[in-house]
Every structure is written in C-alpha cells, then in structure tokens.
Write a protein that holds these residues in place. Structure first.
Motif, PDB file in Angstrom:
ATOM      1  N   ILE A  30       0.776  -1.249  -0.054  1.00 26.65           N
ATOM      2  CA  ILE A  30       0.087  -0.034  -0.259  1.00 26.65           C
ATOM      3  C   ILE A  30       0.957   1.231   0.163  1.00 26.65           C
ATOM      4  CG2 ILE A  30      -1.866   1.131   1.267  1.00 26.65           C
ATOM      5  CD1 ILE A  30      -2.515  -1.468   2.598  1.00 26.65           C
ATOM      6  N   VAL A  31       0.837   1.976  -1.096  1.00 26.33           N
ATOM      7  CA  VAL A  31       1.618   3.135  -1.081  1.00 26.33           C
ATOM      8  C   VAL A  31       0.982   4.309  -1.436  1.00 26.33           C
ATOM      9  CG1 VAL A  31       3.716   3.983  -2.431  1.00 26.33           C
ATOM     10  CG2 VAL A  31       3.030   1.567  -2.551  1.00 26.33           C
ATOM     11  N   GLY A  32       0.972   5.260  -0.520  1.00 28.34           N
ATOM     12  CA  GLY A  32       0.309   6.669  -0.534  1.00 28.34           C
ATOM     13  C   GLY A  32       0.510   7.539   0.553  1.00 28.34           C
ATOM     14  N   GLY A  33      -0.487   8.452   0.558  1.00 25.73           N
ATOM     15  CA  GLY A  33      -0.439   9.480   1.539  1.00 25.73           C
ATOM     16  C   GLY A  33      -0.058  11.088   0.987  1.00 25.73           C
ATOM     17  N   HIS A  34       0.107  10.956  -0.252  1.00 27.63           N
ATOM     18  CA  HIS A  34       0.572  12.223  -0.779  1.00 27.63           C
ATOM     19  C   HIS A  34      -0.783  13.037  -0.985  1.00 27.63           C
ATOM     20  CE1 HIS A  34       1.181  15.252  -4.064  1.00 27.63           C
ATOM     21  NE2 HIS A  34       2.501  15.152  -3.900  1.00 27.63           N
ATOM     22  N   ASN A  35      -1.673  12.386  -1.293  1.00 26.71           N
ATOM     23  CA  ASN A  35      -3.161  13.273  -1.732  1.00 26.71           C
ATOM     24  C   ASN A  35      -3.778  13.360  -0.192  1.00 26.71           C
ATOM     25  OD1 ASN A  35      -3.121  13.336  -4.524  1.00 26.71           O
ATOM     26  ND2 ASN A  35      -3.308  11.191  -4.444  1.00 26.71           N
ATOM     27  N   ASP A  36      -3.673  12.779   0.786  1.00 26.98           N
ATOM     28  CA  ASP A  36      -4.063  13.075   2.276  1.00 26.98           C
ATOM     29  C   ASP A  36      -3.366  14.358   2.712  1.00 26.98           C
ATOM     30  OD1 ASP A  36      -6.052  10.581   2.476  1.00 26.98           O
ATOM     31  OD2 ASP A  36      -4.053   9.581   2.412  1.00 26.98           O
ATOM     32  N   ALA A  37      -2.058  14.331   2.337  1.00 26.41           N
ATOM     33  CA  ALA A  37      -1.417  15.328   2.861  1.00 26.41           C
ATOM     34  C   ALA A  37      -1.782  16.853   2.237  1.00 26.41           C
ATOM     35  CB  ALA A  37       0.126  15.170   2.696  1.00 26.41           C
ATOM     36  N   THR A  38      -2.528  16.910   1.177  1.00 24.98           N
ATOM     37  CA  THR A  38      -3.170  18.127   0.411  1.00 24.98           C
ATOM     38  C   THR A  38      -4.415  18.481   0.832  1.00 24.98           C
ATOM     39  OG1 THR A  38      -4.021  16.766  -1.386  1.00 24.98           O
ATOM     40  CG2 THR A  38      -1.383  17.602  -1.381  1.00 24.98           C
ATOM     41  N   ARG A  39      -5.043  17.574   1.839  1.00 26.87           N
ATOM     42  CA  ARG A  39      -6.440  17.805   2.021  1.00 26.87           C
ATOM     43  C   ARG A  39      -6.369  18.878   3.260  1.00 26.87           C
ATOM     44  NH1 ARG A  39      -8.711  14.404   5.260  1.00 26.87           N
ATOM     45  NH2 ARG A  39     -10.888  14.708   4.751  1.00 26.87           N
ATOM     46  N   ARG A  40      -7.317  19.813   3.293  1.00 26.56           N
ATOM     47  CA  ARG A  40      -7.468  21.111   4.213  1.00 26.56           C
ATOM     48  C   ARG A  40      -7.151  20.446   5.700  1.00 26.56           C
ATOM     49  NH1 ARG A  40     -12.618  24.703   3.718  1.00 26.56           N
ATOM     50  NH2 ARG A  40     -11.266  25.111   1.727  1.00 26.56           N
ATOM     51  N   ASN A  41      -7.879  19.446   6.278  1.00 27.40           N
ATOM     52  CA  ASN A  41      -7.564  19.053   7.353  1.00 27.40           C
ATOM     53  C   ASN A  41      -6.941  17.527   7.271  1.00 27.40           C
ATOM     54  OD1 ASN A  41      -8.614  21.142   9.068  1.00 27.40           O
ATOM     55  ND2 ASN A  41     -10.518  20.586   8.213  1.00 27.40           N
ATOM     56  N   PRO A  42      -5.552  17.269   6.739  1.00 26.39           N
ATOM     57  CA  PRO A  42      -5.099  16.023   6.663  1.00 26.39           C
ATOM     58  C   PRO A  42      -5.294  14.846   7.745  1.00 26.39           C
ATOM     59  CG  PRO A  42      -3.395  17.445   6.796  1.00 26.39           C
ATOM     60  CD  PRO A  42      -4.604  18.336   6.914  1.00 26.39           C
ATOM     61  N   MET A  43      -5.006  15.358   8.980  1.00 20.47           N
ATOM     62  CA  MET A  43      -5.100  14.560  10.330  1.00 20.47           C
ATOM     63  C   MET A  43      -6.407  14.057  10.601  1.00 20.47           C
ATOM     64  SD  MET A  43      -1.943  14.522  10.773  1.00 20.47           S
ATOM     65  CE  MET A  43      -1.626  14.749   9.028  1.00 20.47           C
ATOM     66  N   ASN A  44      -7.538  14.765  10.221  1.00 19.53           N
ATOM     67  CA  ASN A  44      -8.921  14.359  10.732  1.00 19.53           C
ATOM     68  C   ASN A  44      -9.098  13.016  10.163  1.00 19.53           C
ATOM     69  OD1 ASN A  44      -8.949  16.744  11.896  1.00 19.53           O
ATOM     70  ND2 ASN A  44     -10.689  17.683  10.605  1.00 19.53           N
ATOM     71  N   GLY A  45      -9.353  12.093  10.957  1.00 21.64           N
ATOM     72  CA  GLY A  45      -9.746  10.471  10.443  1.00 21.64           C
ATOM     73  C   GLY A  45      -8.590   9.683   9.877  1.00 21.64           C
ATOM     74  N   LEU A  46      -7.235  10.313   9.881  1.00 25.39           N
ATOM     75  CA  LEU A  46      -6.368   9.560   9.075  1.00 25.39           C
ATOM     76  C   LEU A  46      -5.851   8.374   9.777  1.00 25.39           C
ATOM     77  CD1 LEU A  46      -4.517   9.313   6.713  1.00 25.39           C
ATOM     78  CD2 LEU A  46      -2.891  10.793   7.931  1.00 25.39           C
ATOM     79  N   ASN A  47      -5.600   8.339  11.093  1.00 23.27           N
ATOM     80  CA  ASN A  47      -5.306   7.256  11.997  1.00 23.27           C
ATOM     81  C   ASN A  47      -6.146   5.917  11.738  1.00 23.27           C
ATOM     82  OD1 ASN A  47      -3.016   6.577  14.320  1.00 23.27           O
ATOM     83  ND2 ASN A  47      -5.228   5.761  15.010  1.00 23.27           N
ATOM     84  N   GLU A  48      -7.530   6.393  11.843  1.00 21.53           N
ATOM     85  CA  GLU A  48      -8.339   5.264  11.669  1.00 21.53           C
ATOM     86  C   GLU A  48      -8.361   4.582  10.354  1.00 21.53           C
ATOM     87  OE1 GLU A  48      -8.647   8.301  13.082  1.00 21.53           O
ATOM     88  OE2 GLU A  48      -9.252   8.050  15.120  1.00 21.53           O
ATOM     89  N   ALA A  49      -8.292   5.487   9.185  1.00 18.26           N
ATOM     90  CA  ALA A  49      -8.589   4.939   7.783  1.00 18.26           C
ATOM     91  C   ALA A  49      -7.273   4.065   7.733  1.00 18.26           C
ATOM     92  CB  ALA A  49      -8.365   6.200   7.088  1.00 18.26           C
TER      93      ALA A  49
END
Length: 239
Positions: A113-132
């Motif tokens: 699983i390779v990613g995280g780039h587009n999550d970092a560009t979200r307005r609130n990148p940390m909201n819900g990330l750990n759970e996801a």
C-alpha cells in the motif's frame, strides 16, 4: 530320432532365450524434472504514482518497473488523486478501491500500500487519518491472514511540506502498532530540491508538474524500492 530332434530344438530355444535376454538394454536413469519456480504474486494499491497519471499506463509507472526488475506477477490497483481519505475524481478512497479492485481475488504473496500524498494536500489531513490507515491494514490482514503487507509512505516531487511529514508519521505509527514493515521515502530523501529552480535531484526525475516522476524517475523509484524491500527480506515474498 524324434527324441534327438526334440532335444536339439529345446537347446536352440534355450540358447535363443539367453541371447534375447542378453540383448535387453538396461533402462537409462531418468532424472526428476526440476521444480518450476513460481513468480511471487504482489498486489500494489496506490495513487497516481502507482496507478499512473492521465496518459500513463500503470505498467509504465515505478510499480510496473519494480515488478519487471524483481520478476513479480503484479496486480496494480488504485487511482490518481486517491488516498486513505482522499477520494479523488473517482469518488473512492483506498479502502473502497481495495474492495472493488483487489479483495475478491485469490490471496497474493504480498500487498503493498503506497500513498499519503493526496491525504497531505487535504484541508485537514489529520482528521480521521489514523483510523483510516488502521482500518485498511486490518481489512487486508483479515482478508488474507498469511499474506505479507508493506506500507510505503508519501512520495513527493521535491522538498516535501510539513503536512507530508505529519501524514508520514501517522502511517508509520500505525504500521509499527500492527507490526507491518514501513518504507519511508521522505526520511530517505528519495527526491530533493525543486524542479523550477533546478535544485537537488528533482530536475532529473520529476516532470514539469513538479509532482510526478518522469520515465527516469519511475526507474529510480523502482530501484529505491528494490533496495528497501531487499533490506526487509521482502523482494521475493513467496519464499
């Protein structure tokens, strides 16, 4: 006279049998056929770096090159603009893409699983990330308990912003908790500098969009992953 002929015929028959027996060749020893070595089956789930930008086929990305270099049978899943939370233009995050594209297939040897780039560009990148991140890894483990899993942090086309490191930290934390190997392109500084300024190695490996790898960049990323997976002992995950 008849008795003599019978005796002579018996001698000839015995002699013939002996000659025939002597002429039989000993069968040659047949060597056992060598076992066919099966190529590892690896599924890769990611964003545009993995699945390709518009006009670039998945097999032309670093993922395709990685598979060729390691002799894998690869199944590439994902879509540009997506992430653990980011749904991109397709309206699906990694969890949904895993369900739709990969989960119904037979168990592979490994899932990357390779990613995280587009999550970092979200307005609130940390909201819900750990759970996801946790939920996706848990889903893969639950679907294929014996399949190896590797998590690869955000790739970036130059000097990464602070949000990229924050996302990376969450991904690494979850990976550590779940005992999943983690590869960290940011910590290893795979790409540095800025394309527009001609600094670092970005000008060599990144497109003019200052984000995605060019042909040389895809080969470079593949080489970096070959080295990282070899260190982890996961370059041939079926062994």
């Amino acid at each position: 006279m008849r008795r003599k002929l019978s005796y002579g015929l018996a001698v000839l028959l015995l002699a013939g049998c002996s000659a025939s027996t002597a002429a039989v060749e000993t069968p040659k020893k047949v060597e056992p056929a060598q076992a066919v070595v099966r190529a590892p089956v690896v599924m890769m789930l990611g964003d545009s770096y993995t699945a390709g930008i518009k006009g670039v086929e998945p097999e032309a990305t670093y993922a395709g090159d990685l598979a060729r270099k390691l002799g894998w049978q690869v199944i590439i899943g994902g879509y540009r603009g997506t992430g653990f939370l980011s749904r991109g233009m397709i309206g699906k995050n990694f969890a949904r893409l895993f369900t739709d594209q990969l989960s119904w297939r037979p168990a592979p040897d490994m899932v990357m699983i390779v990613g995280g780039h587009n999550d970092a560009t979200r307005r609130n990148p940390m909201n819900g990330l750990n759970e996801a991140v946790y939920q996706l890894l848990n889903t893969v483990k639950g679907r294929w308990p014996t399949t190896k899993i590797v998590l690869v942090g955000p790739m970036w086309g130059g000097d990464a912003p602070q949000n990229a490191f924050l996302v990376r930290d969450v991904m690494k934390s979850v990976a550590d908790q779940m005992q999943v190997p983690f590869v960290d392109p940011l910590a290893e500084q795979w790409i540095s500098g800025d394309v527009s300024r001609g600094t670092g190695n970005a000008d060599l490996y990144i497109r003019r969009d200052e984000t995605h790898p060019n042909e040389a960049g895809n080969a470079y990323f593949a080489d970096k992953l070959v080295a990282a997976l070899s260190r982890l002992g996961l370059n041939q995950p079926n062994k």
